[in-house]
Enzyme design. Structure first.
Site, mmCIF file in Angstrom:
data_model
loop_
_atom_site.group_PDB
_atom_site.id
_atom_site.type_symbol
_atom_site.label_atom_id
_atom_site.label_comp_id
_atom_site.label_asym_id
_atom_site.label_seq_id
_atom_site.Cartn_x
_atom_site.Cartn_y
_atom_site.Cartn_z
ATOM 1 N N LYS A 73 0.801 -1.232 0.000
ATOM 2 C CA LYS A 73 0.000 0.000 0.000
ATOM 3 C C LYS A 73 0.836 1.285 0.000
ATOM 4 C CE LYS A 73 -3.120 -1.456 -0.635
ATOM 5 N NZ LYS A 73 -3.245 -2.269 -1.875
ATOM 6 N N SER A 74 1.989 1.191 -0.654
ATOM 7 C CA SER A 74 2.879 2.348 -0.730
ATOM 8 C C SER A 74 2.994 2.897 -2.140
ATOM 9 C CB SER A 74 4.284 1.945 -0.249
ATOM 10 O OG SER A 74 4.230 1.476 1.056
ATOM 11 N N GLY A 75 2.213 2.337 -3.062
ATOM 12 C CA GLY A 75 2.334 2.771 -4.449
ATOM 13 C C GLY A 75 2.987 1.724 -5.334
ATOM 14 N N THR A 77 1.656 -0.697 -7.074
ATOM 15 C CA THR A 77 0.950 -0.879 -8.348
ATOM 16 C C THR A 77 1.401 0.191 -9.346
ATOM 17 O OG1 THR A 77 -0.935 -1.463 -6.949
ATOM 18 C CG2 THR A 77 -1.360 -1.258 -9.307
ATOM 19 N N TRP A 78 1.510 1.393 -8.861
ATOM 20 C CA TRP A 78 1.929 2.525 -9.695
ATOM 21 C C TRP A 78 3.368 2.314 -10.174
ATOM 22 C CZ3 TRP A 78 2.274 8.194 -7.429
ATOM 23 C CH2 TRP A 78 2.309 9.115 -8.488
ATOM 24 N N HIS A 136 7.895 -7.723 -1.128
ATOM 25 C CA HIS A 136 7.613 -6.949 0.085
ATOM 26 C C HIS A 136 8.608 -7.307 1.198
ATOM 27 C CE1 HIS A 136 4.063 -5.045 -1.394
ATOM 28 N NE2 HIS A 136 3.244 -6.062 -1.292
ATOM 29 N N ARG A 291 -7.833 3.160 -4.882
ATOM 30 C CA ARG A 291 -8.833 3.683 -3.954
ATOM 31 C C ARG A 291 -8.934 5.198 -4.122
ATOM 32 N NH1 ARG A 291 -9.408 5.216 1.576
ATOM 33 N NH2 ARG A 291 -7.149 5.503 1.589
ATOM 34 N N LYS A 292 -8.125 5.967 -3.378
ATOM 35 C CA LYS A 292 -8.218 7.429 -3.466
ATOM 36 C C LYS A 292 -6.945 8.076 -3.994
ATOM 37 C CE LYS A 292 -11.363 8.556 0.358
ATOM 38 N NZ LYS A 292 -11.280 9.272 1.655
HETATM 39 P P1 A3P Z 1 -5.017 4.654 -1.242
HETATM 40 O O1 A3P Z 1 -5.549 3.440 -0.563
HETATM 41 O O2 A3P Z 1 -4.528 5.693 -0.281
HETATM 42 O O3 A3P Z 1 -5.938 5.223 -2.252
HETATM 43 P P2 A3P Z 1 -0.100 -0.513 -3.516
HETATM 44 O O4 A3P Z 1 -0.070 -0.364 -4.970
HETATM 45 O O5 A3P Z 1 1.267 -0.576 -2.883
HETATM 46 O O6 A3P Z 1 -1.000 -1.602 -3.084
HETATM 47 O O7 A3P Z 1 -0.696 0.846 -2.945
HETATM 48 C C1 A3P Z 1 -2.040 1.181 -3.151
HETATM 49 C C2 A3P Z 1 -2.204 2.670 -2.980
HETATM 50 O O8 A3P Z 1 -1.690 3.327 -4.149
HETATM 51 C C3 A3P Z 1 -3.671 3.039 -2.883
HETATM 52 O O9 A3P Z 1 -3.709 4.198 -2.067
HETATM 53 C C4 A3P Z 1 -4.017 3.324 -4.330
HETATM 54 O O10 A3P Z 1 -5.154 4.127 -4.502
HETATM 55 C C5 A3P Z 1 -2.751 4.039 -4.786
HETATM 56 N N1 A3P Z 1 -2.533 3.945 -6.247
HETATM 57 C C6 A3P Z 1 -2.806 2.906 -7.064
HETATM 58 N N2 A3P Z 1 -2.483 3.197 -8.329
HETATM 59 C C7 A3P Z 1 -2.002 4.451 -8.326
HETATM 60 C C8 A3P Z 1 -1.519 5.316 -9.351
HETATM 61 N N3 A3P Z 1 -1.491 4.936 -10.632
HETATM 62 N N4 A3P Z 1 -1.112 6.544 -8.995
HETATM 63 C C9 A3P Z 1 -1.143 6.940 -7.709
HETATM 64 N N5 A3P Z 1 -1.596 6.169 -6.687
HETATM 65 C C10 A3P Z 1 -2.027 4.932 -6.988
#
Ligand code: A3P
Length: 329
Positions: A73-75, A77-78, A136, A291-292
């Site tokens: 949950k640190s980004g 996926t991005w 991770h 999510r957000k």
């Molecule tokens: P939030 O839950 O605060 O919205 P991970 O990819 O490590 O699981 O992290 C997920 C977090 O990254 C979520 O945060 C998600 O919304 C956000 N996220 C996913 N894709 C993203 C993107 N393309 N750009 C920015 N944030 C993104």
């Protein structure tokens, strides 16, 4: 008797001893009531522990490998979408890229919860270079061949408050069998403050990669989610340079960096059909990864005193490291 796979000292042990090895690890209860196992300094959730051990024992890195590391949950996926796009920019145009039809996690698999969870000894030799994987695990827990080879590691970290809240919402979506519903962050906040969380302690994950990035900047790139939100162009250039494939002047002039940042933007990825409706093999909806995507969103879920308590702990743990976080826009 079958004699492959896992041991704590590098020797092969029979498959039926693996369960015993896991059972002998210190354990605590996770948010959902399932066990967390403490292996080599990391709290692994039950679904990742076997994969984590097997990965640690068996993975052989190539100099050309790229490893994307993070706390969940640190980004992640991005970062996967960005790295895949940077590396493959001469193979796929933005209108043909597999990212349009595939969740980034299915293009860049996790060692612990995908590759080594599905097969104890996955055949990764067939994959063409450069292979892109993700983990991770903490820096110190990576297999010796990753730390010892020329492969590149990119770590993304996020401020601890948003990371915590994002993880809470993610786990809240899990409705597996025998899983306790997670109603509030308070339910498990004491454990969180002790670092007992999936892939935690947070501070050990972050510190290991931070120190490694200072000691070996050619080997480990340390990125912050908030910095990417602030200036994606600058950070994409940094990523490409680090990977040894900098954008050319022509690419910059042709708008390749903007194309990649737009393709991988939260709004674009989130709205793709595959990411709205797809489901991962273990049942997680792809949409749970989007999510957000806000900096400072923790305000809605943490009381000021919880935030203060957790931040104080993290600051104490990171004292003297020079590492700091942006916790609001
Ligand atoms: P939030 O839950 O605060 O919205 P991970 O990819 O490590 O699981 O992290 C997920 C977090 O990254 C979520 O945060 C998600 O919304 C956000 N996220 C996913 N894709 C993203 C993107 N393309 N750009 C920015 N944030 C993104």
């Amino acid at each position: 008797m079958e004699t492959i796979t896992i041991s704590t000292n590098g020797e092969s042990v029979p498959r039926d001893e693996i369960q015993g090895l896991v059972a002998g690890l210190p354990s605590e209860e996770n948010w959902d009531g399932s066990p967390l196992y403490f292996y080599k300094g990391v709290w692994y959730p039950a679904f990742a522990i076997r994969g984590a051990i097997s990965f640690q024992q068996h993975f052989i890195a190539r100099d050309t490998d790229i490893i994307l590391a993070s706390m969940p949950k640190s980004g992640t996926t991005w970062l996967k979408a960005l790295t895949f796009s940077v590396v493959n920019r001469n193979i796929y145009s933005p209108t043909e890229t597999p990212l349009l039809t595939t969740l980034p996690h299915d293009l860049v698999p996790f060692f612990e919860v995908d590759l080594y969870a599905k097969h104890q000894l996955p055949d990764l030799e067939q994959l063409p270079s450069p292979r892109i994987f993700s983990s991770h695990s903490h820096y110190e827990t990576l297999p010796p061949s990753i730390r010892g080879s020329g492969c590149k590691i990119v770590y993304i970290c996020r401020n601890p408050l948003d990371q915590l809240v994002s993880a809470f919402h993610f786990f809240h979506k899990f409705k597996g069998e025998n899983v306790k519903p997670l109603s509030s962050i308070d339910d498990d906040f004491d454990n969180v403050c002790r670092g007992i969380r999936s892939f935690g302690p947070f501070w050990d994950s972050v510190l290991g990669y931070w120190k490694a990035s200072l000691e070996r900047p050619d080997k480990v790139l340390f990125l912050k989610y908030e910095d990417l939100k602030d200036d994606i162009t600058f950070n994409l250039k940094k990523l490409a340079e680090f990977l040894g494939i900098p954008f050319t002047d022509k690419e910059e002039k042709d708008g390749v960096i903007e194309e990649i940042s737009k393709l991988c933007s939260f709004d674009n990825l989130r709205n793709l059909e595959v990411n709205r409706t797809g489901v991962r093999p273990l049942g997680t909806p792809n949409s749970a990864f989007f999510r957000k995507a806000k900096v400072g969103d923790w305000c809605d879920d943490l009381t000021p005193s919880m935030a203060e308590r957790f931040l104080k702990i993290v600051e104490e743990k990171l004292a003297g490291s020079g590492l700091s976080f942006k916790v609001s826009e």
